[in-house]
Design a protein around this motif. Structure first.
Motif, PDB file in Angstrom:
ATOM      1  N   GLU A 177       1.103  -0.921  -0.089  1.00 35.55           N
ATOM      2  CA  GLU A 177      -0.092   0.090  -0.243  1.00 35.55           C
ATOM      3  C   GLU A 177       0.846   1.208  -0.017  1.00 35.55           C
ATOM      4  OE1 GLU A 177      -3.516   2.067  -0.647  1.00 35.55           O
ATOM      5  OE2 GLU A 177      -2.753  -0.292  -0.880  1.00 35.55           O
ATOM      6  N   THR A 178       2.028   1.328   0.829  1.00 31.93           N
ATOM      7  CA  THR A 178       2.610   2.836   0.540  1.00 31.93           C
ATOM      8  C   THR A 178       3.344   2.704  -0.751  1.00 31.93           C
ATOM      9  OG1 THR A 178       4.386   1.803   1.765  1.00 31.93           O
ATOM     10  CG2 THR A 178       3.886   2.576   3.188  1.00 31.93           C
ATOM     11  N   HIS A 179       3.833   1.582  -1.257  1.00 38.72           N
ATOM     12  CA  HIS A 179       4.200   1.623  -2.520  1.00 38.72           C
ATOM     13  C   HIS A 179       3.315   2.596  -3.588  1.00 38.72           C
ATOM     14  CE1 HIS A 179       6.941  -2.064  -1.170  1.00 38.72           C
ATOM     15  NE2 HIS A 179       7.325  -1.287  -1.572  1.00 38.72           N
ATOM     16  N   ARG A 180       1.880   2.275  -3.843  1.00 39.08           N
ATOM     17  CA  ARG A 180       0.900   2.472  -4.255  1.00 39.08           C
ATOM     18  C   ARG A 180       0.691   4.014  -3.875  1.00 39.08           C
ATOM     19  NH1 ARG A 180      -4.925   0.845  -6.370  1.00 39.08           N
ATOM     20  NH2 ARG A 180      -4.347  -1.306  -5.383  1.00 39.08           N
ATOM     21  N   LYS A 181       0.432   3.958  -2.948  1.00 37.38           N
ATOM     22  CA  LYS A 181       0.748   5.903  -2.620  1.00 37.38           C
ATOM     23  C   LYS A 181       1.769   6.447  -3.466  1.00 37.38           C
ATOM     24  CE  LYS A 181      -2.188   5.166   1.901  1.00 37.38           C
ATOM     25  NZ  LYS A 181      -1.698   5.328   2.674  1.00 37.38           N
ATOM     26  N   PHE A 182       3.117   5.916  -3.602  1.00 33.42           N
ATOM     27  CA  PHE A 182       4.348   6.953  -3.878  1.00 33.42           C
ATOM     28  C   PHE A 182       4.514   6.650  -5.200  1.00 33.42           C
ATOM     29  CE2 PHE A 182       8.432   6.018  -5.582  1.00 33.42           C
ATOM     30  CZ  PHE A 182       9.178   6.968  -5.721  1.00 33.42           C
ATOM     31  N   ILE A 183       3.555   5.575  -5.833  1.00 30.25           N
ATOM     32  CA  ILE A 183       3.353   5.331  -7.463  1.00 30.25           C
ATOM     33  C   ILE A 183       2.641   6.766  -7.767  1.00 30.25           C
ATOM     34  CG2 ILE A 183       2.480   4.071  -9.417  1.00 30.25           C
ATOM     35  CD1 ILE A 183       3.545   1.408  -8.475  1.00 30.25           C
ATOM     36  N   GLU A 184       1.277   6.361  -7.207  1.00 35.57           N
ATOM     37  CA  GLU A 184       0.475   7.566  -7.208  1.00 35.57           C
ATOM     38  C   GLU A 184       0.598   9.184  -7.444  1.00 35.57           C
ATOM     39  OE1 GLU A 184      -2.823   5.808  -5.360  1.00 35.57           O
ATOM     40  OE2 GLU A 184      -3.207   4.049  -6.222  1.00 35.57           O
ATOM     41  N   GLU A 185       1.450   9.402  -6.273  1.00 37.02           N
ATOM     42  CA  GLU A 185       1.799  10.636  -5.808  1.00 37.02           C
ATOM     43  C   GLU A 185       2.959  11.104  -7.563  1.00 37.02           C
ATOM     44  OE1 GLU A 185       4.047  10.372  -2.564  1.00 37.02           O
ATOM     45  OE2 GLU A 185       2.163  10.411  -0.842  1.00 37.02           O
ATOM     46  N   GLN A 186       3.472  10.297  -8.078  1.00 36.09           N
ATOM     47  CA  GLN A 186       4.969  10.467  -8.999  1.00 36.09           C
ATOM     48  C   GLN A 186       4.102  11.061 -10.404  1.00 36.09           C
ATOM     49  OE1 GLN A 186       7.156  11.391  -7.767  1.00 36.09           O
ATOM     50  NE2 GLN A 186       6.343   9.991  -6.155  1.00 36.09           N
ATOM     51  N   ARG A 240      10.911   0.459  -7.803  1.00 34.27           N
ATOM     52  CA  ARG A 240      11.233  -0.449  -9.923  1.00 34.27           C
ATOM     53  C   ARG A 240       9.903  -1.946  -9.081  1.00 34.27           C
ATOM     54  NH1 ARG A 240      16.185   0.819  -8.819  1.00 34.27           N
ATOM     55  NH2 ARG A 240      17.302   2.462  -9.956  1.00 34.27           N
ATOM     56  N   ALA A 241       8.943  -1.505 -10.382  1.00 36.10           N
ATOM     57  CA  ALA A 241       8.662  -2.772 -10.248  1.00 36.10           C
ATOM     58  C   ALA A 241       9.325  -3.816 -11.953  1.00 36.10           C
ATOM     59  CB  ALA A 241       7.133  -2.391 -10.313  1.00 36.10           C
ATOM     60  N   TYR A 242       8.555  -4.881 -11.391  1.00 33.16           N
ATOM     61  CA  TYR A 242       9.562  -5.655 -12.274  1.00 33.16           C
ATOM     62  C   TYR A 242       8.485  -7.066 -12.545  1.00 33.16           C
ATOM     63  CZ  TYR A 242      14.399  -3.692 -10.711  1.00 33.16           C
ATOM     64  OH  TYR A 242      15.110  -3.664 -10.412  1.00 33.16           O
ATOM     65  N   GLY A 243       8.514  -7.394 -13.817  1.00 31.01           N
ATOM     66  CA  GLY A 243       7.853  -8.632 -14.496  1.00 31.01           C
ATOM     67  C   GLY A 243       7.740  -8.532 -15.820  1.00 31.01           C
ATOM     68  N   THR A 244       6.114  -8.772 -16.074  1.00 32.20           N
ATOM     69  CA  THR A 244       5.947  -9.392 -17.731  1.00 32.20           C
ATOM     70  C   THR A 244       4.472  -9.028 -18.085  1.00 32.20           C
ATOM     71  OG1 THR A 244       4.790 -11.870 -16.824  1.00 32.20           O
ATOM     72  CG2 THR A 244       6.778 -11.557 -17.388  1.00 32.20           C
ATOM     73  N   ALA A 245       4.506  -8.713 -19.215  1.00 33.66           N
ATOM     74  CA  ALA A 245       3.174  -7.617 -19.679  1.00 33.66           C
ATOM     75  C   ALA A 245       2.940  -8.632 -20.963  1.00 33.66           C
ATOM     76  CB  ALA A 245       3.129  -6.241 -19.937  1.00 33.66           C
ATOM     77  N   ARG A 246       1.071  -8.119 -20.773  1.00 33.61           N
ATOM     78  CA  ARG A 246       0.027  -8.927 -21.643  1.00 33.61           C
ATOM     79  C   ARG A 246      -0.718  -7.716 -22.722  1.00 33.61           C
ATOM     80  NH1 ARG A 246      -5.749  -9.582 -22.313  1.00 33.61           N
ATOM     81  NH2 ARG A 246      -5.630  -8.362 -19.877  1.00 33.61           N
ATOM     82  N   ILE A 247       0.154  -7.136 -24.199  1.00 33.19           N
ATOM     83  CA  ILE A 247       0.027  -5.927 -25.222  1.00 33.19           C
ATOM     84  C   ILE A 247      -1.796  -6.048 -25.814  1.00 33.19           C
ATOM     85  CG2 ILE A 247      -0.091  -4.627 -26.516  1.00 33.19           C
ATOM     86  CD1 ILE A 247       3.335  -5.827 -26.826  1.00 33.19           C
ATOM     87  N   LEU A 248      -1.958  -5.502 -25.609  1.00 31.94           N
ATOM     88  CA  LEU A 248      -3.880  -5.030 -25.931  1.00 31.94           C
ATOM     89  C   LEU A 248      -3.534  -4.300 -26.680  1.00 31.94           C
ATOM     90  CD1 LEU A 248      -4.710  -5.632 -22.145  1.00 31.94           C
ATOM     91  CD2 LEU A 248      -6.502  -6.558 -23.319  1.00 31.94           C
ATOM     92  N   VAL A 292       9.523  -6.382  -6.688  1.00 30.91           N
ATOM     93  CA  VAL A 292       9.188  -4.334  -6.586  1.00 30.91           C
ATOM     94  C   VAL A 292      10.231  -4.175  -5.655  1.00 30.91           C
ATOM     95  CG1 VAL A 292       7.981  -2.804  -5.437  1.00 30.91           C
ATOM     96  CG2 VAL A 292       7.039  -4.503  -6.675  1.00 30.91           C
ATOM     97  N   GLN A 293      11.453  -3.486  -5.879  1.00 30.28           N
ATOM     98  CA  GLN A 293      12.369  -2.905  -5.556  1.00 30.28           C
ATOM     99  C   GLN A 293      12.707  -1.407  -5.479  1.00 30.28           C
ATOM    100  OE1 GLN A 293      16.409  -4.982  -6.040  1.00 30.28           O
ATOM    101  NE2 GLN A 293      16.812  -2.872  -6.753  1.00 30.28           N
TER     102      GLN A 293
END
Length: 180
Positions: free
Chosen positions: A10-19, A88-96, A127-128
């Motif tokens: 949740e603290t990460h989400r808040k940080f992301i939304e502030e940027q 940083r958020a690491y992962g994979t992605a689906r393209i739509l 997440v790092q």
């Protein structure tokens, strides 16, 4: 000191939304590594392991081409305000693309934009966070209106022609899958 997490807290989400901006990083098995800045109201955290962003028309389409070859992506947020942190958020992605199953549901989460080229649906597996002490302090002024002015001066056919001319392949000549 870097810390790692299996999901977006949740603290990460808040940080992301502030940027006001974020960066994407991707690479194919060969060729150039791509790092792109992204802004506007184009990103949503949908859960602890899911982030989506609406990718608007741009001068290139590297991320899409890279993901077709090697499905891995990194998203990065960096604070330019008083709280120093890099996430940083690491992962994979689906393209739509428009017309794909799930497009309408996800596109409805963003303001409508005629130049929406893709939606990237990212599955986050790590997440790092790190300090960001050397990142400069900068003051946010506003969003640019340049993209909207460009779109306002183009028809839908003009935008698709631009995709055909400038967004069908990466700078290394690999296909991006953008429909034209």
């Amino acid at each position: 000191m870097a810390k790692q997490f299996p999901q977006i807290e949740e603290t990460h989400r808040k940080f992301i939304e502030e940027q006001h901006m974020f960066f994407t990083g991707s690479a194919g098995p060969e060729g150039r590594v791509n790092i792109s800045p992204k802004g506007m109201d184009s990103l949503r955290v949908l859960g602890p392991n899911r982030v989506i962003w609406m990718n608007l028309t741009g001068s290139g389409n590297e991320t899409a081409g890279h993901l077709l070859e090697v499905n891995r992506i990194t998203l990065m947020w960096c604070s330019f305000t008083t709280r120093p942190m890099i996430l940083r958020a690491y992962g994979t992605a689906r393209i739509l693309h428009a017309g794909d199953d799930g497009w309408d549901e996800l596109a409805a989460l963003f303001p409508a934009h005629r130049s929406a080229r893709q939606i990237f649906d990212v599955s986050v597996d790590l997440v790092q966070t790190s300090c960001g002490y050397a990142v400069p302090l900068m003051e946010y002024q506003s969003e640019r209106d340049t993209m909207q002015k460009w779109v306002d001066n183009k028809s839908d056919d003009d935008i698709r022609a631009y995709w055909s001319d400038r967004n069908r392949s990466t700078i290394d000549g690999k296909p991006t899958g953008v429909p034209v």
